[in-house]
Design a protein around this motif. Structure first.
Motif: not given
Ligand code: ZN
Lengths: 373, 210
Positions: B205-210
């Motif tokens: 799953a894409p990493k969170r950026v915020s």
């Protein structure tokens, strides 16, 4: 002897390309892609690509020879991509090309992949002569480069390139953010069809006035990807549905805008009214449409090779070598390797100072039908 | 004449006559740089054996990137020459060298394991004992991986003497191929002996950026 008959081997990324040309005439453009094997990983996996190249090489050579209606013994030279690209993938092609050149006792030309993308254009029989100088914008999953081409075989200058992700990679990563499958380009396109490209103003990388001094022709897509991710997360956190069509359309517009703006800026600043597009992302219709529309307004003529020649392929590698031969260049030594960061100024690698240049008869005949430089 | 190519450990190219006489036996000790040297080595072997009847290929195990250079070069070289390839496990070449050495010195290594570095804190090993009637090493266990720290215990269980190999002779690969051809036998499949699936991380799953 006619124009040189060259077999080109291209293995820099996930396409195994075997091309056969006679001078500027395309005889076969055989491509085996391992794209499906990478789909479950969401991007190109170098080891998967390298294994697939090894498996695909021999059958692809057989297919290309059959399609071209020639035998290995007929070949005048072998050509191969030395770089740039994935090192382990490139090495499969380099090993194969050396094996073939030694077996046939034929000259070997090790060439630059990016310049190969430009050479694809000369195989388009309907396009008319490629005029110099031209600006070239090459966009794919592996590279995003802006070049000034004064001569295909001797003078290519790098104006700028991506500082982080390639444009195609950005499409893949944003597709994943939007839970769309790989490869991202066509998926984003499909999702964007009903979207509003002006709905969200995503950032244009390296486009501020302060970037113009040192990065005027460079690209950056990682900030754009992060901006999309943040926008999506904030929407999800607020419990709102993500308008995938608008996000996709607005993201794509940001990519297209920055690519076309910088390419046309390069044309204007260098006084070059010609723009050549290449690389797999040129398949994106929105990019082609915007480039054609804005170039027309700027008085710039756009050339786009047929799509089968825009994606990575061996025919463009063979075509570049055929031009090198026609311009009297000597073959490469056998001592070169794969160079994953080969600069675009190195059009041919390891030219052999001691080798015989191609025979005069070859050059004379090659120059006649196709109108070599 | 047979051309032998092995890039499982360094780069090795050889040419042997049909009776086993070694015409050329070249090595580049550099564990890297396979792509840089394979062409010149192959050209020298070709000069000594201008009309090879077969091309013998060391199929590994070995570090993948280098291993593929030799297999790619060998396959396409054979295609260019219009001759068949003969795949040989690289450890068979080492084992044949050990056993022929024994015969010369009247030594007896008994049961032994050819051991090569497989990176990632592992060794690759194959177990052999003696030569069969075709003059080929008897392989008791095909190439497998073992954690480095466990290898000696495993070999003790197998009662096999450990023979660490740091090079593979392409002449021995060619000789093993010659004997296999004479006996109508197949020593290895057409695919490289990777022993490992491509070392990859599936899409996460894409990493969170915020
Ligand atoms: Zn490319």
């Amino acid at each position: 002897m006619n124009a040189p008959l060259v077999l080109g081997i291209e293995t820099s990324c996930d396409e195994t390309g075997i091309g056969i040309v006679r001078g500027r005439q395309l005889l076969s453009n055989t491509i085996a892609s391992s794209m499906d094997e990478h789909a479950r990983y969401g991007g190109v996996v170098p080891e998967v690509a390298a294994r697939a190249h090894l498996e695909a090489l021999q059958p692809s050579i057989d297919t290309a020879l059959a399609e071209a209606g020639v035998t290995l013994a007929d070949l005048d030279a072998v050509a191969v991509t030395s770089g740039p690209g994935l090192a382990g993938a490139l090495m499969v092609g380099v090993g194969a090309a050396k094996g073939l050149a030694v077996a046939l006792d034929k000259p070997l030309y090790a060439v630059n992949h990016l310049v190969g993308h430009i050479a694809a254009d000369i195989l388009d029989a309907d396009a008319g002569e490629l005029e110099y100088p031209t600006v070239a914008l090459l966009v794919s999953g592996g590279h995003t480069s802006l070049l000034l081409v004064r001569d295909l075989t001797s003078d290519v200058e790098l104006l700028g390139e991506t500082m982080d992700d390639a444009a195609g990679e950005a499409f893949d990563k944003v597709a994943r953010l939007l839970k769309l499958p790989y490869p991202g380009g066509p998926e984003i396109d499909r999702a964007a069809a009903d979207g509003d490209p002006t709905a969200i103003r995503f950032p244009r990388g390296l486009s501020r006035a302060s970037d113009m001094a040192s990065h005027r022709y460079d690209f950056s897509f990682s900030g754009l990807k992060t901006a999309v991710a943040r926008w999506v997360e904030q929407h999800e956190a607020a419990g709102q549905p993500v308008p995938v069509a608008d996000v996709a359309a607005s993201f794509r517009e940001a990519v297209v805008d920055v690519l076309v703006t910088k390419a046309l800026d390069a044309c204007a600043r260098h006084g070059v009214p010609r723009l050549l597009l290449g690389g797999g992302v040129i398949a994106n219709k929105r990019l082609r449409d915007v480039a054609l529309e804005r170039a027309a307004a700027a008085g710039v003529a756009v050339r786009i090779p047929p799509l089968r020649l825009c994606t990575d392929n061996g025919a463009m590698i063979a075509a570049l070598a055929a031009e090198l031969i026609s311009s009297g260049r000597r073959p490469s030594t056998l001592a070169f390797g794969a160079d994953s960061t080969l600069p675009v100024t190195e059009i041919q690698v390891a030219e052999d100072a001691d080798a015989e240049p191609p025979t005069p008869a070859t050059v004379a005949d090659a120059a006649a039908p196709g109108g070599a430089p | 004449m047979i051309i032998g190519i092995d890039t499982s450990l360094g780069t090795a190219v050889a040419a042997i006559a049909r009776d086993g006489e070694v015409l050329v036996d070249e090595q580049s000790a550099n564990p890297l740089g396979h792509a840089e040297v394979i062409g010149d080595l192959l050209r020298r072997a070709t000069a000594a054996a201008p009309a090879p009847a077969h091309v013998a290929i060391g199929m590994g195990p070995g570090p993948f990137t280098g291993l593929r250079v030799g297999i790619a070069a060998a396959r396409v070289y054979a295609l260019g020459r219009g001759v068949p390839i003969v795949p040989v496990p690289s450890h068979d070449g080492v084992a044949l060298g050990v056993l022929l050495g024994d015969a010369l010195t009247h030594a007896d290594t008994g049961r032994f394991a050819v051991v090569t570095d497989a990176r990632r804190r592992e060794f690759a090993f194959s177990v052999y004992e003696g030569l069969d009637d075709d003059g080929l090493p008897v392989r008791l266990a095909d190439a497998a991986l073992s954690p480095r720290d466990d290898l000696d215990a495993r070999l003790a269980d197998l009662e096999a003497v450990r023979v660490d190999a740091t090079r593979v002779s392409a002449a021995m690969i060619a000789l093993a191929a010659a004997r296999a051809v004479d006996a109508g036998r197949t020593l290895a499949g057409a695919e490289p002996l990777y022993l490992r699936s491509p070392d990859v991380v599936a899409a996460h799953a894409p990493k969170r950026v915020s």
